[in-house]
Design an enzyme around this catalytic site. Structure first.
Site, PDB file in Angstrom:
ATOM      1  N   THR A   1       0.827  -1.209   0.000  1.00  0.00           N
ATOM      2  CA  THR A   1       0.000   0.000   0.000  1.00  0.00           C
ATOM      3  C   THR A   1       0.863   1.261   0.000  1.00  0.00           C
ATOM      4  O   THR A   1       0.570   2.218  -0.713  1.00  0.00           O
ATOM      5  CB  THR A   1      -0.948  -0.004   1.218  1.00  0.00           C
ATOM      6  OG1 THR A   1      -1.756  -1.182   1.158  1.00  0.00           O
ATOM      7  CG2 THR A   1      -1.849   1.213   1.228  1.00  0.00           C
ATOM      8  N   GLU A   2       1.924   1.261   0.791  1.00  0.00           N
ATOM      9  CA  GLU A   2       2.774   2.448   0.928  1.00  0.00           C
ATOM     10  C   GLU A   2       3.580   2.752  -0.330  1.00  0.00           C
ATOM     11  O   GLU A   2       3.641   3.900  -0.761  1.00  0.00           O
ATOM     12  CB  GLU A   2       3.748   2.279   2.105  1.00  0.00           C
ATOM     13  CG  GLU A   2       3.108   2.390   3.474  1.00  0.00           C
ATOM     14  CD  GLU A   2       2.730   3.807   3.859  1.00  0.00           C
ATOM     15  OE1 GLU A   2       3.093   4.765   3.149  1.00  0.00           O
ATOM     16  OE2 GLU A   2       2.051   3.959   4.891  1.00  0.00           O
TER      17      GLU A   2
END
Length: 165
Positions: free
Chosen positions: A29-30
């Site tokens: 996600t990051e």
């Protein structure tokens, strides 16, 4: 899905008693597993550490996968400890900042943060090894235990001292 960073993720997730699939979901996600990622706000590397956070965690090179994962996992462990192992609040703090979440005592009304939590938890559900209940085969689980005499038993009947989930 396997990545080149799995050995590092496993090493630090185990060291800090966190689920490696959680750490992989955070990294996906990051930074989408890009060790050179830089956010518009200046967060860097796989786990998107802000420079001040990286410095506080002893990370001198946020673009080094080993240092970044070590620092990010250590930071997430601290958040989990500070928020009594509440995954949702810890994820909110990782995204929106620990001080804001502590001050509010809840997930802030920030769309990006709410989407961030949803993204990670849905990735985790997909990586969960248990199939949904409706697709589980219809059989009893096998229990394995060693009795007082040291004899190994395999049975489909739960031992008296074992609680079933």
């Amino acid at each position: 899905k396997s990545t080149q960073f799995d050995p590092i993720i496993e090493k630090y997730a185990n060291h800090y008693s966190l689920d490696p699939s959680l750490i992989k979901s955070i990294i996906a996600t990051e930074s989408a597993f890009n060790p050179k990622a830089v956010s518009p706000k200046g967060a860097r590397g796989l786990m998107q550490l802000m420079p001040a956070t990286a410095q506080r965690l002893g990370v001198s090179n946020s673009f080094d996968p080993e240092e970044n994962i070590r620092g990010g996992v250590k930071h997430f462990r601290t958040l989990m400890d500070n928020f009594n192992n509440d995954l949702t609040l810890s994820l909110a703090a990782y995204n929106a900042g620990e001080n804001l979440v502590q001050r509010l005592g809840r997930v802030p009304e920030i769309k990006e943060t709410r989407n961030y939590i949803k993204s990670i938890t849905s990735r985790l559900e997909k990586t969960d090894s248990n199939p949904p209940a409706e697709t589980q085969p219809d059989y009893n689980p096998t229990y394995r235990f060693i009795d007082e005499s040291g004899i190994l038993h395999l049975t489909n009947i739960p031992p008296a001292n074992m609680a079933r989930d």
